[in-house]
Design a protein around this motif. Structure first.
Motif, mmCIF file in Angstrom:
data_model
loop_
_atom_site.group_PDB
_atom_site.id
_atom_site.type_symbol
_atom_site.label_atom_id
_atom_site.label_comp_id
_atom_site.label_asym_id
_atom_site.label_seq_id
_atom_site.Cartn_x
_atom_site.Cartn_y
_atom_site.Cartn_z
ATOM 1 N N VAL A 120 0.841 -1.197 0.000
ATOM 2 C CA VAL A 120 0.000 0.000 0.000
ATOM 3 C C VAL A 120 0.875 1.245 0.000
ATOM 4 O O VAL A 120 2.071 1.184 0.306
ATOM 5 C CB VAL A 120 -0.959 0.028 1.225
ATOM 6 C CG1 VAL A 120 -1.889 -1.176 1.203
ATOM 7 C CG2 VAL A 120 -0.176 0.079 2.534
ATOM 8 N N PHE A 139 -0.605 4.576 5.299
ATOM 9 C CA PHE A 139 -1.593 4.209 6.306
ATOM 10 C C PHE A 139 -1.979 5.457 7.084
ATOM 11 O O PHE A 139 -1.159 6.355 7.300
ATOM 12 C CB PHE A 139 -1.033 3.192 7.309
ATOM 13 C CG PHE A 139 -1.042 1.770 6.845
ATOM 14 C CD1 PHE A 139 -2.215 1.158 6.406
ATOM 15 C CD2 PHE A 139 0.132 1.015 6.869
ATOM 16 C CE1 PHE A 139 -2.216 -0.173 5.995
ATOM 17 C CE2 PHE A 139 0.130 -0.310 6.465
ATOM 18 C CZ PHE A 139 -1.037 -0.913 6.023
ATOM 19 N N SER A 194 -5.857 1.077 1.541
ATOM 20 C CA SER A 194 -5.190 0.534 2.730
ATOM 21 C C SER A 194 -6.193 -0.090 3.691
ATOM 22 O O SER A 194 -5.896 -1.102 4.350
ATOM 23 C CB SER A 194 -4.418 1.653 3.445
ATOM 24 O OG SER A 194 -3.415 2.178 2.613
ATOM 25 N N TRP A 213 -6.941 -3.525 2.505
ATOM 26 C CA TRP A 213 -5.842 -4.438 2.854
ATOM 27 C C TRP A 213 -5.891 -4.795 4.339
ATOM 28 O O TRP A 213 -5.692 -5.966 4.702
ATOM 29 C CB TRP A 213 -4.487 -3.814 2.525
ATOM 30 C CG TRP A 213 -3.363 -4.766 2.783
ATOM 31 C CD1 TRP A 213 -2.867 -5.705 1.921
ATOM 32 C CD2 TRP A 213 -2.643 -4.935 4.010
ATOM 33 N NE1 TRP A 213 -1.879 -6.435 2.531
ATOM 34 C CE2 TRP A 213 -1.721 -5.986 3.817
ATOM 35 C CE3 TRP A 213 -2.686 -4.305 5.237
ATOM 36 C CZ2 TRP A 213 -0.859 -6.411 4.816
ATOM 37 C CZ3 TRP A 213 -1.818 -4.721 6.242
ATOM 38 C CH2 TRP A 213 -0.925 -5.751 6.030
#
Length: 211
Positions: free
Chosen positions: A22, A25, A135, A138
């Motif tokens: 990614v 975050f 993110s 994920w």
């Protein structure tokens, strides 16, 4: 003498994801997903990695994410074509009234990217909300379907695109490292963008999830 940092499995999970999977975050989303909601503890650990030169901390304006509990739409070869207008309406509706707000994000430094064998990523301020959404997907896989999280290849590692193919947010690969599923996080998408993504999946012969 400085105390040597001991890296936990959670530390490696976060750093590896930023190095390979990614772009960034959000501090709050990491705290909620991996620190049981303890923002102070998450902030302390992440800032430690900033001090070590592994992460970069920024404060940006981003829209708060809708709650992601399951995909908005799932398709696989053989299914009927989707109603792109209906999917677009669902995606657009969940973003309504979500104004920009100050958001703490963490990005990998070159040290982290190079350590895990990733590639440098360009983060554009206009796309931060979308990147946070990717993110978040994920992180959902990481917490609920770890095998999918491990099979995740972020768009910076996707190299099989040919002319006419769109770039999905991620591809899940099989045991032979071959594409097995496309993953897309839906922003304020119009119907034509949904239709184009579907047509690309059909050409590839791959199932997909739109979150």
């Amino acid at each position: 003498m400085k105390k040597r940092t001991q890296f936990t499995d959670r530390d490696v999970t976060v750093l590896r994801a930023l190095g390979l999977q990614v772009r960034l975050f959000g501090q709050r989303q990491l705290a909620d997903a991996l620190w049981a909601g303890d923002v102070a503890n998450a902030r302390r650990r992440l800032n430690r990695f900033v001090d070590m030169g592994l992460l970069q901390r920024n404060v940006v304006m981003a829209r708060p994410l809708p709650e992601l509990l399951s995909p908005v739409f799932v398709w696989q070869p053989g299914d009927e074509n989707p109603d792109a207008s209906q999917i677009a309406f669902q995606l657009q509706s969940r973003w309504r009234y979500r104004a920009l707000r100050s958001t703490v994000i963490f990005l990998p430094t070159d040290i982290t990217v190079n350590h895990f064998g990733g590639r440098n990523k360009t983060v554009m301020s206009a796309q931060v909300s979308h990147d946070l959404g990717v993110s978040e997907v994920w992180l959902w896989f990481c917490c609920n379907h770890p095998s999918y999280a491990k099979a995740w290849r972020g768009e910076n590692l996707i190299t099989d695109n040919e002319p006419g193919q769109s770039m999905p947010d991620a591809v899940l690969v099989d045991s032979n490292d071959q594409p097995a599923m496309l993953i897309e996080f839906g922003g304020d998408y119009e119907a034509d963008r949904i239709a184009a993504f579907h047509d690309d999946a059909v050409l590839r012969g791959l199932p997909y999830q739109i979150w």
